[in-house]
Structures are given as structure tokens and as C-alpha cells.
Scaffold this active site. Sequence first.
Site, mmCIF file in Angstrom:
data_model
loop_
_atom_site.group_PDB
_atom_site.id
_atom_site.type_symbol
_atom_site.label_atom_id
_atom_site.label_comp_id
_atom_site.label_asym_id
_atom_site.label_seq_id
_atom_site.Cartn_x
_atom_site.Cartn_y
_atom_site.Cartn_z
ATOM 1 N N GLU A 86 0.829 -1.214 0.000
ATOM 2 C CA GLU A 86 0.000 0.000 0.000
ATOM 3 C C GLU A 86 0.862 1.263 0.000
ATOM 4 O OE1 GLU A 86 -3.317 0.000 2.725
ATOM 5 O OE2 GLU A 86 -3.505 2.177 2.609
ATOM 6 N N LYS A 264 -7.698 -0.248 11.208
ATOM 7 C CA LYS A 264 -7.099 -0.760 9.961
ATOM 8 C C LYS A 264 -5.861 0.063 9.625
ATOM 9 C CE LYS A 264 -6.484 -1.188 5.316
ATOM 10 N NZ LYS A 264 -5.627 -0.373 4.455
ATOM 11 N N ASP A 280 3.703 -13.737 12.025
ATOM 12 C CA ASP A 280 2.376 -14.162 11.582
ATOM 13 C C ASP A 280 1.413 -12.963 11.632
ATOM 14 O OD1 ASP A 280 -0.201 -15.221 11.406
ATOM 15 O OD2 ASP A 280 0.278 -16.998 12.587
ATOM 16 N N HIS A 378 -2.312 10.737 -1.186
ATOM 17 C CA HIS A 378 -2.356 9.441 -1.875
ATOM 18 C C HIS A 378 -2.225 9.621 -3.376
ATOM 19 C CE1 HIS A 378 -4.204 6.144 0.828
ATOM 20 N NE2 HIS A 378 -3.385 6.883 1.506
HETATM 21 C C1 MEV Z 1 -6.079 3.519 4.696
HETATM 22 O O1 MEV Z 1 -5.382 2.342 4.380
HETATM 23 C C2 MEV Z 1 -6.055 3.777 6.193
HETATM 24 C C3 MEV Z 1 -6.950 4.906 6.677
HETATM 25 O O2 MEV Z 1 -8.278 4.716 6.206
HETATM 26 C C4 MEV Z 1 -6.904 4.902 8.187
HETATM 27 C C5 MEV Z 1 -7.916 5.810 8.852
HETATM 28 O O3 MEV Z 1 -8.963 6.105 8.272
HETATM 29 O O4 MEV Z 1 -7.650 6.151 10.012
HETATM 30 C C6 MEV Z 1 -6.480 6.250 6.145
#
Ligand code: MEV
Length: 424
Positions: A86, A264, A280, A378
Site C-alpha cells: 500500500e 485498519k 504471523d 495518496h
Molecule cells: C487507509 O489504508 C487507512 C486509513 O483509512 C486509516 C484511517 O482512516 O484512520 C487512512
Amino acid sequence: MTHPTPTSRLSGLHKNSIAERLARVVDFAGLDEDTAQHLADMGNLDPHLADHLIENVIATMNVPVGVATNMKVDGRDVLIPMATEESSVVAAVCNAARQCYGSGGFVTSTSGSLMIAQVQLVDTPDPAHARIRILERKAEIQALCDACDPLLVELGGGFRDLEVRIVDTAGGPMVITHLIVDTRDAMGANAVNTMAETIAPHLEGWTGGRVYLRILSNLADRRLARARATWTCEAIGGADVRDGIVSAYRFAAADPYRAATHNKGIMNGVSAVVLATGNDTRAVEAGAHAYAARQGWYSSLTTWEVTADGDLAGSIELPLAVGLIGGATRLHPTARACLKILGVDSAEALARVIAAVGLAQNFSALKALATTGIQKGHMSLHAQNIAMMAGAQGNEIAQVAAALVAQGTVRVDIAKQELARLRG
Ligand code: MEV
């Protein structure tokens, strides 16, 4: 002429060489020569090693390893190897770490390296009585467990404690025994699973119940890693930014829909280091998410507050079952090299650095989200990916990407037009 449907019953595939297996898969899927040759290139992973790590190997999957800079953890400057597909993940850690480097970087700690193995007993006639009978056997259980792994005991690890819970289930009460084991520098799955399997027949004998499962718990809440850092208001661009980050945290703390995305983002950093070191990723992810729901609802793994001085204080706590020995960590040459780059000498030290990376990742995500939004940052990396998808090569990639960003439309069709224009 109709072709017969290919069968997935590739008998004896596991006994074939890698090349033979690949040939059968190429045949099955009708892959062209270029694709077959691409798969046959195993990169810097020894094919013999790959063939022993998993079953039915036909290829390897390369993921870029980037290095995050600016990290200071417990007073030590450290470079962080991160394996991820990513874009922006590595840059996010560099940026977050740069902004708290001047205020001391990250301070970390752990709760120890204790893993839990569970043994499930069903159909126990007298569960409450059985529970006490098991607890009475603690010394015997300890001796049985420690005898499973004398080397671990020699290294200062081994059985530490016993817990017995009665869990009400749809199938009636189950007596669940927890073996709590210090696994030191190993992730510990093998060690604790062996202990659980060893102890199981004894538990049946002592209780009259029947054992089904004997397996570690990935909710490794006796193996927590913690990190904290302070970002001065000035370093992050002012009180508005600070308040935006705190507000983003409060949103995640209160709403599982947001918390899932918030966490995430944390795992973007955590899993990248876990993968780079051959650990892992699924075990760590399962543990983190289960821990995030420990209060009965799913919430944030981090906390963001304003200090008495008006600065931004971030902290994180999550289970981190990682090791330096065992499995791919020792065998995979890239994992070994990444551990050398990190310069960690224990599984606990590795877990602490990973916790710091998770916090850094979260800082950058929340800062971007609470200010300009993440798309701006991004976009340029995304535009490069799109340029490559459109067929751009070498210098063309940056040129096509720049044109896409300038137009504010990052799409493959536009990239193809730009590429055509560039090539005249
Ligand atoms: C993207 O991989 C991760 C984010 O969505 C985390 C977040 O929203 O805090 C930018």
C-alpha cells in the site's frame, strides 16, 4: 471442438518438483509463456526453502520492503523495514516520527511475553467441582508443561500460571483451561499447542469430561505492547490540527464503523513490520481486533489527548505475539535481514517497536483526515500506479503521474491518453 473442463484434482501435485507443479498449473489455467516465466522467477527466496515453508509451491509473491526513517524508540534511533503493497504507509510513519522526534520520540513497554493455550472440556458432569479439581493440580500441570520444552525453560520461559473458566455455551457449560506460558523470544504457538495437547488426556482423567480443542488463543492479552509519544502543538501545525486529531479519536472510540477503519490504519503499520520480520500477520491482526473489542464493543486501539501544556499525547496498547525465532522469522533471509536492520535483541523489543509504528501510523492518518484529507497525499503515489497500469515505463511513469495529478483525474483511460501523447 469443445475442450474438456480442466480438473482441479491434480493428484500427486505435492510430490512434484516446483517446475513440474508450475507446468501443471500453467496447463490448467491456460497461462501464456510470459506469465509462466514470470512465475518461475522466485526472486531472492531460495526455491528449496519456499518449497519447505508451505505446500504445493509454484511461485513467490514479492512485496516491496520500504524503510521508515526518523523513528526514535526509547531513546534509540531505529530504521523500520516495512513490507507492504500500500502506497503512503511508509511515508506516513516517516512523517509522524519526524514531527515527534524533537519531543523525544516514542516511549514503549510491554506486559511480558505470556501466551495462553486453551483446552476445551465438554460434557463434564460437575463443571464447578471439576474446575477446582483442575486448579488443585497446578504443580503437576506445570511439571507436565515444562517437560514439553526443556530448552524454553532453560531460556527462562515455561509454564507460569493456570486459569480455569466455565463458559456457558449453546451446548451447555464448558470447562476451559488456560495454560499461561512465557514463550520468551518465540511467538510460541508450537510450544503452547504441544503443552495443551499433552495436558488434555490428564484433564479428561481428572474431570470425566471430554476434550475437543487444544490450541493457543490469539487474544494474547498477557502479551501487550504499549507505546506513547507527545507531539508539540507547534510541530504538528497548531491547535486546530491537534483538536482535529483528538476529535477523530473520539469518533473512533465511540463508533465501531469508524473504529474499524481507524484500527485498519494502525494495522497498516503493524502488519507491515510483522510481515517484514517473517512473523504471523493474521495472529497479530486477530489479537489486535479482539483486544479492541474487549469491553464488549469494538473501539480504538489508540488514545489521543491534550496535555496540560496544550500538546498532543498519543498512546497505543495492543497484543503483539511476535518472535525472533521459529518459523519464517529464522528461515526467511529477508526477515533475518529486516531484524538486523531493526537491531532488536528480543521479541519484546520487537513488539515495542511495532507498537510505536502503529501509533505513528495512526497519527499520520488522523492528521491527514482531520486536515486536507488523505486523497491529496495518496494521489501522486496512486497516479504512479495508474501510470504503470497504463503501460508507462521508466521516466514516463513520473511524467504521466504528474499530468494526472495536474488534471485532478487519476484514471487509467486518461493515463493511456497522456502516455500516447508523450510517445508522440
Ligand atoms: C487507509 O489504508 C487507512 C486509513 O483509512 C486509516 C484511517 O482512516 O484512520 C487512512
